[in-house]
Enzyme design. Structure first.
Site, PDB file in Angstrom:
ATOM      1  N   ASP A 106       0.836  -1.208   0.000  1.00 49.04           N
ATOM      2  CA  ASP A 106       0.000   0.000   0.000  1.00 49.04           C
ATOM      3  C   ASP A 106       0.867   1.252   0.000  1.00 49.04           C
ATOM      4  OD1 ASP A 106      -2.114  -1.718   0.429  1.00 49.04           O
ATOM      5  OD2 ASP A 106      -2.142  -1.377   2.596  1.00 49.04           O
TER       6      ASP A 106
HETATM    7  N1  URA Z   1      -1.095  -5.883   3.901  1.00 46.62           N
HETATM    8  C1  URA Z   1      -1.563  -4.616   3.951  1.00 46.62           C
HETATM    9  O1  URA Z   1      -2.559  -4.329   4.584  1.00 46.62           O
HETATM   10  N2  URA Z   1      -0.876  -3.696   3.283  1.00 46.62           N
HETATM   11  C2  URA Z   1       0.240  -3.953   2.580  1.00 46.62           C
HETATM   12  O2  URA Z   1       0.818  -3.044   1.995  1.00 46.62           O
HETATM   13  C3  URA Z   1       0.699  -5.271   2.555  1.00 46.62           C
HETATM   14  C4  URA Z   1       0.006  -6.220   3.220  1.00 46.62           C
END
Ligand code: URA
Length: 242
Positions: A106
Site C-alpha cells: 500500500d
Molecule cells: N497488507 C496490507 O494491509 N498492506 C500492505 O501493503 C501489505 C500487506
C-alpha cells in the site's frame, strides 16, 4: 543507442546462432522497417528500427534484473502514473529497463519490495502455489495484549476469502509481527482492523527467505543468485522477532 550488425542483433535477441541468423538474412526472411535486407552487416538499432523475421516482430533481449527495494511510504505500486502521485518506479529513474513490482505494498506501507523486468519470475513468486511467507512488523495505537493476539490469529475476510495468518507474535508494547502466505490487498490492515487495532505503521521485513535487513529506506540493491533461487523455494519458517 549503439548500432549493431543485423546478424549480431538477431543472435543477441535469441533468434538463433549468429551463423543461422546470417542464413535467415540471405534467405530474405528478415525485414528492417518493412524492407527485406539481405546484408548481415547492415547496421541497426533496437530503438529506431523495426525488425521482423518471417513477418514476426523481434525485440531486443533485455537483460533480466532483480532488485530488493526498501519502499518508503507515500509511493504507490503502479507501472503507470496516476496524476501527480509518486510511483515506486520513480526511485529507479535512469535505469532504462522496463521494471515492475512483484506484488504490491500500500501507499502507506514501507519495507521490502521486489522490483524486476522478469515477468516469469514475478509470476512464480506471487503465485499462491509458491507458498511464500511474507512477514510484517505492525505498530499500533494500542498495547498488544494476549486478547489482541488471539483476535489477530483468527484472521479476517479479505476479498471474499478468509485469510488466517501463519503466525502472530508480540514484538514489544505497541508492536506485533504477523506472517501471511496470501498476498491480498490490505490484508494486514483488514486483519488488524477486525481485531480492533489501529495501525500506525506497517513495514514488510521478509518475503520467503529474502530479508529486508539494513537496506536504507528509499534504496535498492540487486538480488544475489542465491537470493533469487531461495525465493522460488519459498519454504522458510516464520522468522524470529525483529
Ligand atoms: N497488507 C496490507 O494491509 N498492506 C500492505 O501493503 C501489505 C500487506
Amino acid at each position: 543507442m549503439e548500432k549493431k550488425r543485423l546478424s549480431k542483433a538477431l543472435a543477441a535477441a535469441g533468434i538463433a546462432s549468429r551463423r543461422a541468423c546470417e542464413e535467415l538474412i540471405f534467405e530474405g526472411r528478415v525485414k528492417v522497417n518493412g524492407q527485406v535486407v539481405i546484408v548481415p552487416q547492415t547496421l541497426v538499432d533496437w530503438e529506431s528500427d523495426r525488425i521482423t523475421v518471417d513477418e514476426a516482430p523481434v525485440r531486443a533481449e533485455e537483460k533480466k534484473v532483480y532488485y530488493a527495494l526498501n519502499k518508503p511510504t507515500g509511493y504507490i505500486c503502479s507501472s503507470t502514473r496516476l496524476g501527480r502521485k509518486k510511483i515506486v518506479l520513480d526511485l529507479f529513474e535512469g535505469l532504462g529497463e522496463r521494471l515492475f513490482t512483484v506484488g504490491r505494498l500500500d501507499k502507506d506501507t514501507e519495507g521490502l519490495l521486489i522490483v524486476t523486468n522478469d515477468g516469469r519470475f514475478a509470476n512464480q513468486v506471487i503465485h499462491p502455489s509458491s507458498n511464500i511467507i511474507k512477514e510484517y512488523i505492525v505498530k499500533t495505537a494500542q498495547e498488544i495484549t494476549p486478547e489482541y493476539l488471539e483476535a489477530l490469529s483468527q484472521g479476517a475476510r479479505v476479498d471474499e476469502k478468509w485469510v488466517r495468518p501463519v503466525s502472530v507474535a508480540k514484538v514489544r508494547k505497541g508492536t506485533f509481527r504477523i506472517c501471511l502466505k496470501e498476498g491480498r490487498k490490505h490484508e494486514v490492515r483488514i486483519i488488524a482492523e477486525r481485531a480492533r487495532l489501529k495501525v500506525l505503521e506497517l513495514r514488510r521485513i521478509r518475503i520467503g527467505s529474502l530479508l529486508l535487513g539494513s537496506l536504507p529506506i528509499g534504496e535498492y540493491r540487486p538480488l544475489t543468485e542465491k537470493e533469487k533461487a531461495g525465493l522460488l523455494e519459498g519454504k522458510k519458517k516464520p522468522g524470529k522477532p525483529a
